[in-house]
Design a protein around this motif. Structure first.
Motif, PDB file in Angstrom:
ATOM      1  N   ALA A   1       0.834  -1.201   0.000  1.00  0.00           N
ATOM      2  CA  ALA A   1       0.000   0.000   0.000  1.00  0.00           C
ATOM      3  C   ALA A   1       0.872   1.255   0.000  1.00  0.00           C
ATOM      4  N   ASN A   2       1.959   1.217   0.763  1.00  0.00           N
ATOM      5  CA  ASN A   2       2.871   2.360   0.780  1.00  0.00           C
ATOM      6  C   ASN A   2       3.531   2.566  -0.580  1.00  0.00           C
ATOM      7  N   LEU A   3       3.884   1.442  -1.220  1.00  0.00           N
ATOM      8  CA  LEU A   3       4.499   1.538  -2.550  1.00  0.00           C
ATOM      9  C   LEU A   3       3.537   2.213  -3.521  1.00  0.00           C
ATOM     10  N   PHE A   4       2.264   1.855  -3.415  1.00  0.00           N
ATOM     11  CA  PHE A   4       1.249   2.491  -4.265  1.00  0.00           C
ATOM     12  C   PHE A   4       1.218   3.994  -4.019  1.00  0.00           C
ATOM     13  N   THR A   5       1.135   4.386  -2.753  1.00  0.00           N
ATOM     14  CA  THR A   5       1.027   5.811  -2.423  1.00  0.00           C
ATOM     15  C   THR A   5       2.275   6.571  -2.866  1.00  0.00           C
ATOM     16  N   LEU A   6       3.450   5.951  -2.704  1.00  0.00           N
ATOM     17  CA  LEU A   6       4.700   6.636  -3.038  1.00  0.00           C
ATOM     18  C   LEU A   6       4.857   6.845  -4.541  1.00  0.00           C
ATOM     19  N   THR A   7       4.215   6.002  -5.345  1.00  0.00           N
ATOM     20  CA  THR A   7       4.433   6.094  -6.786  1.00  0.00           C
ATOM     21  C   THR A   7       3.235   6.664  -7.527  1.00  0.00           C
ATOM     22  N   THR A   8       2.242   7.182  -6.802  1.00  0.00           N
ATOM     23  CA  THR A   8       1.044   7.670  -7.480  1.00  0.00           C
ATOM     24  C   THR A   8       0.804   9.130  -7.138  1.00  0.00           C
ATOM     25  N   ARG A   9       0.784   9.970  -8.175  1.00  0.00           N
ATOM     26  CA  ARG A   9       0.527  11.389  -7.967  1.00  0.00           C
ATOM     27  C   ARG A   9      -0.920  11.590  -7.530  1.00  0.00           C
ATOM     28  N   ILE A  10      -1.130  12.494  -6.549  1.00  0.00           N
ATOM     29  CA  ILE A  10      -2.492  12.706  -6.039  1.00  0.00           C
ATOM     30  C   ILE A  10      -3.419  13.174  -7.157  1.00  0.00           C
ATOM     31  N   GLY A  11      -2.914  14.072  -8.006  1.00  0.00           N
ATOM     32  CA  GLY A  11      -3.747  14.581  -9.099  1.00  0.00           C
ATOM     33  C   GLY A  11      -4.235  13.463 -10.021  1.00  0.00           C
ATOM     34  N   ASP A  12      -3.327  12.515 -10.307  1.00  0.00           N
ATOM     35  CA  ASP A  12      -3.716  11.389 -11.182  1.00  0.00           C
ATOM     36  C   ASP A  12      -4.788  10.545 -10.519  1.00  0.00           C
ATOM     37  N   LEU A  13      -4.616  10.350  -9.215  1.00  0.00           N
ATOM     38  CA  LEU A  13      -5.581   9.541  -8.478  1.00  0.00           C
ATOM     39  C   LEU A  13      -6.947  10.230  -8.458  1.00  0.00           C
ATOM     40  N   VAL A  14      -6.921  11.555  -8.246  1.00  0.00           N
ATOM     41  CA  VAL A  14      -8.174  12.320  -8.230  1.00  0.00           C
ATOM     42  C   VAL A  14      -8.887  12.188  -9.575  1.00  0.00           C
ATOM     43  N   SER A  15      -8.126  12.356 -10.674  1.00  0.00           N
ATOM     44  CA  SER A  15      -8.790  12.244 -11.980  1.00  0.00           C
ATOM     45  C   SER A  15      -9.324  10.843 -12.195  1.00  0.00           C
ATOM     46  N   ALA A  16      -8.551   9.834 -11.755  1.00  0.00           N
ATOM     47  CA  ALA A  16      -9.009   8.455 -11.933  1.00  0.00           C
ATOM     48  C   ALA A  16     -10.318   8.234 -11.177  1.00  0.00           C
ATOM     49  N   ILE A  17     -10.387   8.764  -9.948  1.00  0.00           N
ATOM     50  CA  ILE A  17     -11.613   8.582  -9.150  1.00  0.00           C
ATOM     51  C   ILE A  17     -12.771   9.337  -9.798  1.00  0.00           C
ATOM     52  N   GLU A  18     -12.496  10.566 -10.244  1.00  0.00           N
ATOM     53  CA  GLU A  18     -13.557  11.345 -10.875  1.00  0.00           C
ATOM     54  C   GLU A  18     -14.107  10.617 -12.097  1.00  0.00           C
ATOM     55  N   ARG A  19     -13.185  10.025 -12.873  1.00  0.00           N
ATOM     56  CA  ARG A  19     -13.630   9.273 -14.041  1.00  0.00           C
ATOM     57  C   ARG A  19     -14.407   8.028 -13.615  1.00  0.00           C
TER      58      ARG A  19
ATOM     59  N   VAL B   1     -10.164  18.731  -2.416  1.00  0.00           N
ATOM     60  CA  VAL B   1      -8.767  18.467  -2.067  1.00  0.00           C
ATOM     61  C   VAL B   1      -8.017  19.788  -1.951  1.00  0.00           C
ATOM     62  N   GLY B   2      -8.164  20.637  -2.956  1.00  0.00           N
ATOM     63  CA  GLY B   2      -7.460  21.913  -2.948  1.00  0.00           C
ATOM     64  C   GLY B   2      -7.875  22.789  -1.771  1.00  0.00           C
ATOM     65  N   LEU B   3      -9.173  22.879  -1.546  1.00  0.00           N
ATOM     66  CA  LEU B   3      -9.676  23.715  -0.450  1.00  0.00           C
ATOM     67  C   LEU B   3      -9.167  23.226   0.905  1.00  0.00           C
ATOM     68  N   THR B   4      -9.167  21.909   1.087  1.00  0.00           N
ATOM     69  CA  THR B   4      -8.763  21.381   2.388  1.00  0.00           C
ATOM     70  C   THR B   4      -7.272  21.589   2.628  1.00  0.00           C
ATOM     71  N   VAL B   5      -6.465  21.375   1.586  1.00  0.00           N
ATOM     72  CA  VAL B   5      -5.023  21.607   1.755  1.00  0.00           C
ATOM     73  C   VAL B   5      -4.773  23.061   2.139  1.00  0.00           C
ATOM     74  N   GLN B   6      -5.490  23.989   1.491  1.00  0.00           N
ATOM     75  CA  GLN B   6      -5.368  25.400   1.855  1.00  0.00           C
ATOM     76  C   GLN B   6      -5.797  25.634   3.292  1.00  0.00           C
ATOM     77  N   ALA B   7      -6.897  24.993   3.681  1.00  0.00           N
ATOM     78  CA  ALA B   7      -7.410  25.200   5.038  1.00  0.00           C
ATOM     79  C   ALA B   7      -6.427  24.670   6.080  1.00  0.00           C
ATOM     80  N   VAL B   8      -5.725  23.577   5.753  1.00  0.00           N
ATOM     81  CA  VAL B   8      -4.722  23.065   6.694  1.00  0.00           C
ATOM     82  C   VAL B   8      -3.657  24.126   6.935  1.00  0.00           C
ATOM     83  N   GLY B   9      -3.228  24.767   5.854  1.00  0.00           N
ATOM     84  CA  GLY B   9      -2.240  25.835   6.000  1.00  0.00           C
ATOM     85  C   GLY B   9      -2.777  26.976   6.850  1.00  0.00           C
ATOM     86  N   ALA B  10      -4.009  27.395   6.557  1.00  0.00           N
ATOM     87  CA  ALA B  10      -4.598  28.517   7.292  1.00  0.00           C
ATOM     88  C   ALA B  10      -4.735  28.178   8.774  1.00  0.00           C
ATOM     89  N   LEU B  11      -5.178  26.959   9.064  1.00  0.00           N
ATOM     90  CA  LEU B  11      -5.384  26.592  10.468  1.00  0.00           C
ATOM     91  C   LEU B  11      -4.065  26.426  11.218  1.00  0.00           C
TER      92      LEU B  11
END
Lengths: 220, 200
Positions: free
Chosen positions: A105-123, A142-152
């Motif tokens: 599972a870690n190997l999957f996460t390490l080699t998969t770009r989040i953006g690619d995964l998001v598009s795959a899920i959306e499709r 995803v974008g909003l939450t990452v921003q909110a993490v920074g703000a918080l």
């Protein structure tokens, strides 16, 4: 901590280039096989396969160790407990199985770009659009939450400094209450900003009557 | 994605989907930020007491069932996508495959149950918040312990391993309830308004 890349480790190996959706199905299939086997030898073979994956993806042992540190502590505890309650063989199988599945599972996460995964899920989810699901929201969330993490994180730091300036007690709740109030206020501001841009307005329902009264801006 | 605001469900969220969305997003981020606070090592335990699992309880206590659960779901989706938002910088699919993966999924039910109980009461007082959060933690164990038993192949071992977290979690229930009660006093509009209150 919340780099836009997340845990992704850039690279150009075959694993990196496999489309995210197929890679995910592969991971699920691998994990299923691993769960079925309960003898050490096939499990060890699975482990070797994952190891080969890490080597071809050129992911250094330091990186892997940092991701698995907490898990290794837990596995050691599980191993000891299993040995004591059941016996060494079962302890080995159980821990080896967990280690192999989790490494994959870690190997999957390490080699998969989040953006690619998001598009795959959306499709993948697009057929559910008829059911009222809106998969295209995922990328936005995803974008909003990452921003909110920074703000918080900034708000947490400010709250801590304010607490120090007031010489307030160092108790958890003396920090948590103002932090949460500021968090909720931040959410209100974000809500107004989103509404102004028309985000989230799906069905034009009854035109707003007096909505949430703005919270009293008392100082915390 | 799945939390597209539904106009049904007794108009729980107020009239603005954008405000709901913002609360869901910001609370997902809040729970993530909780994970960056250092854990407390108590009595030389190998695993630190972390504050992150108070996030779902607070989400349920402060946002109500639907939005609270949605915010936890959002956080877990982001984690699964590969963002290191769990305590200790963990992320990806691996934490869900691990022995304590059930506790993570249980967070969603936890927020849901806490939110249902808190919203059912007339006012979110300490007397409501304490049992609500106790129920929330209990539901999390209901998911976590059987999952762990499945993963390590033995219910007794899972029980023993989970027992170590119990004292810390009980302390967190009290902490969360005190904090949530104080936040409700300072910021009375966080829970979705009930119909009776909305007419007043």
């Amino acid at each position: 901590m919340s780099s836009p890349l997340g845990l992704y480790q850039p690279g150009d190996s075959p694993l990196h280039r496999t489309p995210a959706g197929w890679k995910f199905l592969g991971l699920i299939a691998f994990a299923t096989v691993i769960v079925v086997f309960d003898e050490p030898v096939p499990l060890a073979l699975g482990g070797v396969a994952v190891l080969v994956g890490f080597v071809t993806a050129r992911i250094g042992p330091g990186r892997v160790f940092r991701m698995m540190r907490l898990l290794l502590v837990l596995l050691a505890a599980v191993f000891a407990l299993q040995w004591w309650l059941i016996g060494p063989e079962s302890a080995t199988v159980v821990c080896l199985r967990l280690l192999v599945a989790i490494s994959a599972a870690n190997l999957f996460t390490l080699t998969t770009r989040i953006g690619d995964l998001v598009s795959a899920i959306e499709r993948g989810l697009s057929p559910t659009r008829g059911l009222g699901v809106r998969p295209e929201l995922l990328g936005l969330l995803v974008g909003l939450t990452v921003q909110a993490v920074g703000a918080l994180s900034t708000i947490a730091e400010q709250t801590r400094q304010a607490q120090r300036a007031r010489n307030a007690t160092r108790s958890v709740s003396a920090f948590a209450v103002p932090f949460l109030v500021r968090t909720l206020r931040h959410a209100d501001e974000l809500g107004e900003a989103l509404a102004a841009r028309g985000v989230g307005d799906t069905a034009p329902e009854e035109p707003e009557r007096s909505e949430h009264a703005p919270p009293e801006r008392g100082d915390d | 994605m799945t939390e597209s605001p539904r106009p049904s469900e007794g108009r729980s969220g107020g009239a603005q989907p954008a405000a709901d969305l913002a609360r869901i997003v910001v609370f997902a981020a809040f729970t993530a930020v909780l994970g960056t606070f250092p854990g407390i090592y108590l009595a030389g335990a190998a695993v630190p007491i972390v504050l992150q699992n108070t996030g779902p309880l607070l989400a349920g206590s402060l946002l109500g069932a639907r939005r609270g659960a949605a915010s936890v779901l959002l956080l877990l989706v982001l984690v699964a996508l590969g963002l290191p938002l769990l305590s200790g910088g963990r992320g990806g699919i691996a934490p869900f495959f691990g022995p304590s993966g059930g506790f993570l999924v249980g967070w969603i039910a936890s927020a849901l149950v806490v939110g249902l109980i808190v919203s059912a009461a007339r006012r979110p007082t300490l007397a409501v918040l304490l049992p609500a959060n106790l129920a929330g933690i209990a539901v999390d164990y209901l998911f976590g312990v059987p999952f762990m038993a499945q993963a390590i192949g033995d219910l007794r071992a899972a029980g023993v391993a989970s027992l170590g977290y119990l004292p810390g979690d009980l302390a967190k229930i009290v902490l969360v309830s005190l904090v949530a009660a104080a936040v409700h006093r300072a910021f009375p509009n966080s829970l979705p308004r009930r119909k009776a209150a909305a007419k007043a």
